[in-house]
Design an enzyme around this catalytic site. Structure first.
Site, PDB file in Angstrom:
ATOM      1  CG  ASN A   1     -34.580  17.319 -14.895  1.00  0.00           C
ATOM      2  OD1 ASN A   1     -34.156  18.472 -14.845  1.00  0.00           O
ATOM      3  ND2 ASN A   1     -34.159  16.356 -14.085  1.00  0.00           N
TER       4      ASN A   1
ATOM      5  CE  LYS B   1     -31.335  14.575 -15.614  1.00  0.00           C
ATOM      6  NZ  LYS B   1     -30.687  13.262 -15.533  1.00  0.00           N
TER       7      LYS B   1
ATOM      8  CG  HIS C   1     -33.522  14.283 -10.198  1.00  0.00           C
ATOM      9  ND1 HIS C   1     -32.279  13.716 -10.393  1.00  0.00           N
ATOM     10  CD2 HIS C   1     -34.229  14.039 -11.331  1.00  0.00           C
ATOM     11  CE1 HIS C   1     -32.244  13.166 -11.605  1.00  0.00           C
ATOM     12  NE2 HIS C   1     -33.398  13.350 -12.188  1.00  0.00           N
TER      13      HIS C   1
ATOM     14  CD  GLU D   1     -29.141  13.910 -12.277  1.00  0.00           C
ATOM     15  OE1 GLU D   1     -29.111  13.165 -13.269  1.00  0.00           O
ATOM     16  OE2 GLU D   1     -29.574  15.077 -12.311  1.00  0.00           O
TER      17      GLU D   1
ATOM     18  CD  GLU E   1     -36.204  10.541 -12.791  1.00  0.00           C
ATOM     19  OE1 GLU E   1     -36.114  10.781 -13.997  1.00  0.00           O
ATOM     20  OE2 GLU E   1     -35.666  11.243 -11.929  1.00  0.00           O
TER      21      GLU E   1
ATOM     22  N   GLY F   1     -29.579   8.409 -17.528  1.00  0.00           N
ATOM     23  CA  GLY F   1     -28.429   8.859 -18.298  1.00  0.00           C
ATOM     24  C   GLY F   1     -27.437   7.770 -18.680  1.00  0.00           C
TER      25      GLY F   1
ATOM     26  CB  SER G   1     -32.354   5.777 -20.528  1.00  0.00           C
ATOM     27  OG  SER G   1     -31.139   6.085 -19.862  1.00  0.00           O
TER      28      SER G   1
END
Length: 254
Positions: free
Chosen positions: A10, A12, A96, A98, A166, A172, A212
């Site tokens: 991904n 992003k 996702h 985010e 996730e 991240g 990560s």
């Protein structure tokens, strides 16, 4: 038949045309196991989808990072599932964290998106995961089960769905769920599918881990019985992504 390992990259909201060409060149040169051992899906930003699809090796597939919840029309800034199909993009990432956090996508909205995308013939990587506060409160499985149930409420056929677990606190941040923590949630998710969907789906559905993942930790994570692959963020822009793809051999040699 075992579950085929799957690794997604991904990207992003990253990249320029030149950077994208370099990343794809690195991927194209990488030595990785054959398609019967590992499925690889690359997810660049929308604007680079045609470029990546045209340059990328044929044994890797391309995914969009999102798509709209229904047919196109007066939805400025959105991309419909039909458009992805028209471009020959086989996969899409939905839900996702985010997007859930920054754009307010609810469990129900994500469930609707997954159902619509599947209806267009797309394959879906559906993301679930808890925040640090939720984990510390002991509600990880409640959160992940609710996110998964919202999808289960809208679909009957899970053939073209992969779940990506996730933990939000590990995305991240450099913090990684330990292999034991990842395995625990993946195993609990499988139990949830057994109780709420079917034993067959529980056995066959692939559950990726994301958060990560790196060249340094991927083999230990891949060795866990219920970890069926990785959804990789930052590391998918680097050469070590090839190492992560190669961690699939941990499974195939087991």
């Amino acid at each position: 038949m075992g579950r085929k390992f799957i690794v997604g990259g991904n990207w992003k909201c990253n990249g320029t045309t030149e950077e994208v060409k370099k990343i794809v060149a690195t991927l194209n040169q990488g030595e990785v196991p054959s398609e019967d051992v590992v499925e690889v899906v690359i997810s660049p930003p929308f604007v680079f989808l045609p470029l990546v699809k045209s340059l990328l090796r044929s044994d890797f597939h391309v995914a969009a990072q999102n798509c709209w919840v229904k047919k196109g029309g007066a939805f400025t800034g959105e991309i419909s599932g039909e458009m992805l199909v028209n471009l020959g993009i086989p996969w899409v990432i939905l839900g996702h964290s985010e997007r859930r956090a920054l754009l307010g996508e609810s469990n129900e909205f994500v469930g609707d998106k997954v159902a619509y995308a599947l209806g267009q013939g797309l394959k879906v990587i559906a993301c679930v995961g808890e925040t640090l506060e939720q984990r510390e409160a002991g509600s990880t499985m409640d959160v992940v089960a609710a996110q998964t149930k919202a999808i289960a409420d809208k679909i009957n056929d899970w053939t073209n769905v992969v779940i990506a677990y996730e933990p939000v606190w590990a995305i991240g941040t450099g913090k990684v769920a330990t292999p034991a923590q990842a395995q625990e949630v993946h195993a609990d998710l499988r139990k949830w599918f057994q109780a709420n969907v079917s034993a067959e789906v529980a056995e066959s559905i692939r559950i990726m881990y994301g958060g990560s993942v790196s060249g340094a930790n991927c083999k230990e994570l891949a060795a866990k019985s219920d970890v069926d692959g990785f959804l990789v963020g930052g590391a998918s822009l680097k050469p070590e992504f090839i190492d992560i793809i190669n961690s699939a051999t941990v499974k195939s040699s087991a």
